[in-house]
Structures are given as structure tokens and as C-alpha cells.
Design an enzyme around this catalytic site. Structure first.
Site, PDB file in Angstrom:
ATOM      1  N   GLU A  89      46.948  12.177  54.876  1.00  0.00           N
ATOM      2  CA  GLU A  89      47.334  12.797  53.410  1.00  0.00           C
ATOM      3  C   GLU A  89      47.275  14.057  53.224  1.00  0.00           C
ATOM      4  O   GLU A  89      46.981  14.518  53.988  1.00  0.00           O
ATOM      5  CB  GLU A  89      45.696  12.292  52.394  1.00  0.00           C
ATOM      6  CG  GLU A  89      45.385  10.048  52.445  1.00  0.00           C
ATOM      7  CD  GLU A  89      44.290  10.213  52.090  1.00  0.00           C
ATOM      8  OE1 GLU A  89      44.007  11.275  51.721  1.00  0.00           O
ATOM      9  OE2 GLU A  89      43.700   8.704  51.800  1.00  0.00           O
ATOM     10  N   CYS A 330      38.800  12.976  50.720  1.00  0.00           N
ATOM     11  CA  CYS A 330      39.322  12.745  52.216  1.00  0.00           C
ATOM     12  C   CYS A 330      40.059  11.302  52.567  1.00  0.00           C
ATOM     13  O   CYS A 330      38.432  10.946  53.093  1.00  0.00           O
ATOM     14  CB  CYS A 330      38.786  13.688  53.123  1.00  0.00           C
ATOM     15  SG  CYS A 330      40.186  13.671  54.155  1.00  0.00           S
TER      16      CYS A 330
END
Length: 340
Positions: A89, A330
Site C-alpha cells: 500500500e 497501515c
């Protein structure tokens, strides 16, 4: 064959010199790749066909694939698929001072911080240099805008992929490359002491952030496995060495976890720990996730913590919270994608 996005400018110069060619060709190639953003060697108009054919036999173009994007006010989160189908990501944040990106440096993470979503997947592998560079290029292409700041604070521990991270910084910082100033690049580490010492001798003025998240070993042992290897006092000593070598201020990241590390006593202990160190504390409101039991501290606790640090002359900021419509934690976007 090497990916062209994983080659530093100096390596490309050496490549041409080793062939008894002119190193100026490295300037031309980097100009096409990073300034004009071409996607194949055939698009290079001022380079001979012989040179292009030679490069095609030694290098290739390949970027990551964006498979999902989530957006909210002033924030966008990207999910990338790698060539081996692994997922990482990156997050883009729009500030009044510019546009920043938080990138990943590994697939998974072995550090095992208890509050971290990305730590639920153990490390699969390090990201290659080109896979980190590609996150920058893909996002800039998508938003049609130059990024001004880079933070290495996504999935993974940057100092566990140290050599590739340094090469990545060299490429994105190079005036011939992506050309993002070193003072606009921040590397975050949970506190791998030998690498902090090594980073002290790095010749670029890159910012260093320490994911501390606790003022005592007793608390940090419970939430961060790395503290069983590198105790807080070891980290502090390495930071003092880093500052003595670089004369640069260090950021201490501090995620506020309700009932864990957010008490007045914790704030006083943190003030004593950091007294006299050229640093500031970045208080981070926790992004809750359904997979982890930790909860976000309320605003009253957060402001009390902030006030105690201020009264003790510790520089402190509170990280702005971005949109709640994206999977903000995250590793959260990847986790949700894999569960579908």
C-alpha cells in the site's frame, strides 16, 4: 536483466563507462525516464539505436499495478499488486505545504508491533528498489501532480531493507531523477540500533523518525516485540550519536493507545526520557481496526498528554487525522481486499 527504475544515476554512469561509452548518456536516459516519463526505450529520440538495443538487452521497464484506490478529503490510499501477486500500500496526503506520500518498503513485516495491522502478515520479502520507486511514479501519474514529500512509514520496517532503501532515496533525491529534496524525505524505524548508527554516516540530510510509542521498557515490551532486542536506553544512545554526527533533529512517533500509554505518568516519563535531546514528539491518534483490540485515546487524554510535554519544554505536534472513509490503518486496505 534489471528494472530501469532500480538503477541509480551513478550505476548508470558506470554502466556506460564500462562499455567505453560516454557517461553523459546516463543524463539522457534519466531525463527520458524521470523527466519525460516515457515507458519504453523506443521513445528515447536522442539516443542511438545501437545504445537502445544494448539497453533493451540489459534493462526493462515495469511498474506496479494499481488494483484499488480509496479516497476521502485530502487523502487517497492505493493498493498495488506486485509481479508475484503480492500486495502493498501507499497513502497520499494533501497538505497546505504540499503533497506527501507514505510508501511501503516490505511485503509484510517481522517487527510484530501489537497495534499494527500490517504486522499481522509476517514478512514475505523485501521490496526491490524499483518497486519502491514505482509507487512514486504510479501515484504521480494517477494524480497528475508532483509529490513534494516522501515518508517511508508504510508496510514494513525500512531499516530491515536498508540497502534497497538507501538506493531508493538516492534515485528519488537525485536532481537527474525524481528530484525530491532530501529534507523532504523521512525514514521511520522502530529502533534497529545498528542501522541507526549506520544511517548516521549517510551523506544526505534525510529526516529520521523513531516509532517509540512508549516511555518505558515495561510498556514497550508489551506492545512492540523489537523492544526485547533493542531497549529504549539503547535507542536513545543511538539517537544521541546520530544527532552528534548529523546535527539534525529527530522525530519520535507516539501512537496514543487508550489505557496503555496515554496517562499523565507516561507523559511525565516521556518528558524525562527526551530532556535535552534535539527532537520533537509527533502524537498520533490511533486508527482502530477490527482485527486488533487496541482503542483510540479520547481527545481529553490526548490534549492532556500534549500539555504535559509542552510544560516540560518538549517540542510536540499532533498529527492531523485524515478521512475516515479510507482504510486508514497501515495494512488495512490490503487486509480487507484479501478477505473479499
Amino acid at each position: 536483466m534489471r528494472n530501469i527504475y532500480g538503477i541509480t544515476f551513478e550505476e548508470l554512469e558506470k554502466y556506460f563507462l564500462d562499455k567505453n561509452d560516454k557517461k553523459f548518456k546516463a543524463v539522457q536516459v534519466f531525463d527520458w525516464v524521470y523527466k519525460k516519463r516515457i515507458n519504453s526505450f523506443d521513445e528515447m529520440r536522442n539516443i542511438s539505436k545501437d545504445t537502445i538495443n544494448d539497453m533493451m538487452n540489459n534493462f526493462y521497464f515495469q511498474k506496479l499495478e494499481i488494483i484499488r484506490k480509496q479516497e476521502d478529503i485530502d487523502v487517497a490510499k492505493y493498493l498495488f499488486k506486485l509481479s508475484d501477486n503480492e500486495l502493498v500500500e501507499a497513502v497520499v496526503m494533501y497538505h497546505d505545504y504540499g503533497t506527501s506520500i507514505c510508501i511501503s518498503t516490505q511485503v509484510g513485516c517481522n517487527i510484530g508491533c501489537k497495534f499494527c495491522e500490517s504486522g499481522r502478515l509476517k514478512k514475505v520479502r523485501n521490496l526491490e528498489v524499483y518497486e519502491m520507486v514505482s509507487q512514486i511514479l504510479m501515484v504521480e501519474e494517477d494524480i497528475d501532480k508532483r509529490l513534494s514529500h516522501i515518508v517511508l512509514m508504510g508496510i514494513g520496517e525500512p531499516f530491515d531493507n536498508y540497502d534497497n532503501v538507501i538506493k531508493f532515496i538516492d534515485i528519488v533525491n537525485s536532481g537527474k531523477g525524481i528530484d525530491i529534496g532530501s529534507r523532504h524525505i523521512t525514514v521511520s524505524t522502530c529502533g534497529i540500533v545498528p542501522k541507526i548508527i549506520e544511517f548516521s554516516n549517510y551523506d544526505k540530510q534525510v529526516n529520521l523518525a523513531i516509532s517509540l510509542h512508549a516511555p518505558t521498557n515495561e510498556i514497550r515490551d508489551k506492545i512492540m516485540n523489537i523492544n526485547k532486542v533493542y531497549k529504549i536506553e539503547d535507542i536513545i544512545e543511538s539517537i544521541k550519536y546520530y544527532i552528534s554526527k548529523t546535527n539534525r533533529r529527530v522525530t519520535f512517533e507516539y501512537i496514543m493507545l487508550d489505557g496503555i500509554n496515554d496517562s499523565s505518568e507516561c507523559a511525565v516519563s516521556l518528558s524525562k526520557l527526551l530532556k535535552g535531546i534535539n527532537c520533537y514528539v509527533n502524537i498520533i491518534p490511533y486508527n482502530e481496526t477490527s482485527h486488533i483490540e487496541y482503542k483510540k485515546s479520547n481527545k481529553e487524554k490526548l490534549m492532556n498528554f500534549y500539555d504535559i510535554l509542552k510544560k516540560n519544554n518538549i517540542g510536540v505536534t499532533i498529527r492531523r487525522e485524515f478521512g475516515s472513509k479510507v482504510n486508514a490503518a497501515c495494512g488495512q486496505l490490503r487486509s480487507h481486499y484479501e478477505e473479499e
